[in-house]
Design an enzyme around this catalytic site. Structure first.
Site, PDB file in Angstrom:
ATOM      1  N   HIS A 174       0.170   6.333  -3.048  1.00 42.25           N
ATOM      2  CA  HIS A 174      -1.116   5.965  -2.435  1.00 42.25           C
ATOM      3  C   HIS A 174      -1.710   7.167  -1.735  1.00 42.25           C
ATOM      4  O   HIS A 174      -1.004   8.012  -1.201  1.00 42.25           O
ATOM      5  CB  HIS A 174      -0.957   4.797  -1.458  1.00 42.25           C
ATOM      6  CG  HIS A 174       0.124   4.997  -0.442  1.00 42.25           C
ATOM      7  ND1 HIS A 174       1.455   4.834  -0.749  1.00 42.25           N
ATOM      8  CD2 HIS A 174       0.079   5.349   0.856  1.00 42.25           C
ATOM      9  CE1 HIS A 174       2.194   5.066   0.318  1.00 42.25           C
ATOM     10  NE2 HIS A 174       1.385   5.398   1.311  1.00 42.25           N
ATOM     11  N   GLY A 194       6.816  11.215   5.616  1.00 47.52           N
ATOM     12  CA  GLY A 194       6.281  10.052   6.319  1.00 47.52           C
ATOM     13  C   GLY A 194       5.920   8.892   5.416  1.00 47.52           C
ATOM     14  O   GLY A 194       5.213   7.970   5.832  1.00 47.52           O
ATOM     15  N   ASP A 221      -6.382  -0.244   5.040  1.00 44.95           N
ATOM     16  CA  ASP A 221      -5.032  -0.211   5.605  1.00 44.95           C
ATOM     17  C   ASP A 221      -4.924  -1.282   6.695  1.00 44.95           C
ATOM     18  O   ASP A 221      -5.815  -1.471   7.512  1.00 44.95           O
ATOM     19  CB  ASP A 221      -4.744   1.172   6.195  1.00 44.95           C
ATOM     20  CG  ASP A 221      -3.266   1.401   6.418  1.00 44.95           C
ATOM     21  OD1 ASP A 221      -2.685   2.261   5.734  1.00 44.95           O
ATOM     22  OD2 ASP A 221      -2.687   0.725   7.297  1.00 44.95           O
ATOM     23  N   HIS A 225      -4.282   8.166   1.304  1.00 43.35           N
ATOM     24  CA  HIS A 225      -4.984   7.685   2.501  1.00 43.35           C
ATOM     25  C   HIS A 225      -6.344   8.391   2.589  1.00 43.35           C
ATOM     26  O   HIS A 225      -6.405   9.624   2.510  1.00 43.35           O
ATOM     27  CB  HIS A 225      -4.216   8.047   3.774  1.00 43.35           C
ATOM     28  CG  HIS A 225      -2.858   7.441   3.912  1.00 43.35           C
ATOM     29  ND1 HIS A 225      -2.606   6.338   4.708  1.00 43.35           N
ATOM     30  CD2 HIS A 225      -1.663   7.784   3.382  1.00 43.35           C
ATOM     31  CE1 HIS A 225      -1.308   6.057   4.663  1.00 43.35           C
ATOM     32  NE2 HIS A 225      -0.709   6.911   3.876  1.00 43.35           N
ATOM     33  N   ASN A 233       1.426  11.033   1.693  1.00 44.36           N
ATOM     34  CA  ASN A 233       2.754  11.235   2.243  1.00 44.36           C
ATOM     35  C   ASN A 233       3.779  11.049   1.127  1.00 44.36           C
ATOM     36  O   ASN A 233       3.663  10.128   0.319  1.00 44.36           O
ATOM     37  CB  ASN A 233       3.021  10.228   3.369  1.00 44.36           C
ATOM     38  CG  ASN A 233       2.065  10.415   4.539  1.00 44.36           C
ATOM     39  OD1 ASN A 233       1.689  11.532   4.853  1.00 44.36           O
ATOM     40  ND2 ASN A 233       1.670   9.312   5.158  1.00 44.36           N
TER      41      ASN A 233
HETATM   42  P1  5GP Z   1       2.727   5.660   4.077  1.00 44.06           P
HETATM   43  O1  5GP Z   1       3.372   5.648   5.433  1.00 44.06           O
HETATM   44  O2  5GP Z   1       3.705   5.190   3.022  1.00 44.06           O
HETATM   45  O3  5GP Z   1       2.053   6.943   3.725  1.00 44.06           O
HETATM   46  O4  5GP Z   1       1.547   4.612   4.150  1.00 44.06           O
HETATM   47  C1  5GP Z   1       1.720   3.249   3.968  1.00 44.06           C
HETATM   48  C2  5GP Z   1       0.524   2.578   4.576  1.00 44.06           C
HETATM   49  O5  5GP Z   1       0.490   1.252   4.098  1.00 44.06           O
HETATM   50  C3  5GP Z   1       0.561   2.515   6.096  1.00 44.06           C
HETATM   51  O6  5GP Z   1      -0.591   3.158   6.623  1.00 44.06           O
HETATM   52  C4  5GP Z   1       0.587   1.025   6.398  1.00 44.06           C
HETATM   53  O7  5GP Z   1      -0.177   0.681   7.523  1.00 44.06           O
HETATM   54  C5  5GP Z   1       0.015   0.420   5.122  1.00 44.06           C
HETATM   55  N1  5GP Z   1       0.500  -0.919   4.833  1.00 44.06           N
HETATM   56  C6  5GP Z   1       1.790  -1.341   4.869  1.00 44.06           C
HETATM   57  N2  5GP Z   1       1.860  -2.632   4.530  1.00 44.06           N
HETATM   58  C7  5GP Z   1       0.587  -3.035   4.249  1.00 44.06           C
HETATM   59  C8  5GP Z   1       0.023  -4.279   3.842  1.00 44.06           C
HETATM   60  O8  5GP Z   1       0.698  -5.297   3.637  1.00 44.06           O
HETATM   61  N3  5GP Z   1      -1.338  -4.309   3.665  1.00 44.06           N
HETATM   62  C9  5GP Z   1      -2.122  -3.192   3.863  1.00 44.06           C
HETATM   63  N4  5GP Z   1      -3.441  -3.342   3.670  1.00 44.06           N
HETATM   64  N5  5GP Z   1      -1.609  -2.011   4.252  1.00 44.06           N
HETATM   65  C10 5GP Z   1      -0.278  -1.932   4.440  1.00 44.06           C
END
Ligand code: 5GP
Ligand code: ZN
Length: 114
Positions: free
Chosen positions: A100, A93, A30, A102, A87
């Site tokens: 995805h 969130g 991340d 985490h 999420n």
């Molecule tokens: P969500 O909030 O949708 O559950 O998680 C999305 C995750 O993707 C977040 O933890 C955010 O930091 C990560 N993320 C967003 N854009 C990028 C990116 O361009 N590269 C990487 N490696 N992670 C990303």
């Protein structure tokens, strides 16, 4: 999907630090880690969220969950423990609309979350 950040990571348009890639799944670090280890495990198929999983594509759960557990094992996260989070939607969130998981580890993770 043209506008999807994670599809762009998969096709190399956006760089990422990959830890795994196979025919069905990929895993990368991340960009904004919330724990010392914070890895995202995704299906290569664009599925917008867990709400989009149905009887046609439900094998995605085995693929990403199994992969996450395997990566946790390979990184020796079993001993101290880890957390897996998906999420879903606005109140869940979710900020990136590509399914995805985490994988978080390396500190005491609070409960309840957020
Ligand atoms: P969500 O909030 O949708 O559950 O998680 C999305 C995750 O993707 C977040 O933890 C955010 O930091 C990560 N993320 C967003 N854009 C990028 C990116 O361009 N590269 C990487 N490696 N992670 C990303
Ligand atoms: Zn996508």
């Amino acid at each position: 999907m043209d506008d999807c950040i994670f599809c762009k990571i998969l096709n190399g348009e956006i760089p990422a630090k990959f830890i795994h890639s196979d025919g069905d799944t990929a895993a990368f670090y991340d960009v904004n880690p919330q724990a010392p280890t914070h890895i995202l495990i995704i299906p290569k198929e664009h599925i917008a969220s867990s709400a989009e999983v149905d009887s046609q594509n439900s094998d995605v759960w085995n693929k990403i969950l199994g992969r996450a557990v395997q990566i946790a094992h390979e990184l020796n996260l079993d001993k101290d423990g880890y957390r897996m989070v998906i999420n879903t939607g606005e109140q869940g969130g979710q900020t990136v609309p590509h399914l995805h998981l985490h994988l978080l580890a390396g500190r005491n993770l609070g409960w309840p979350p957020g």
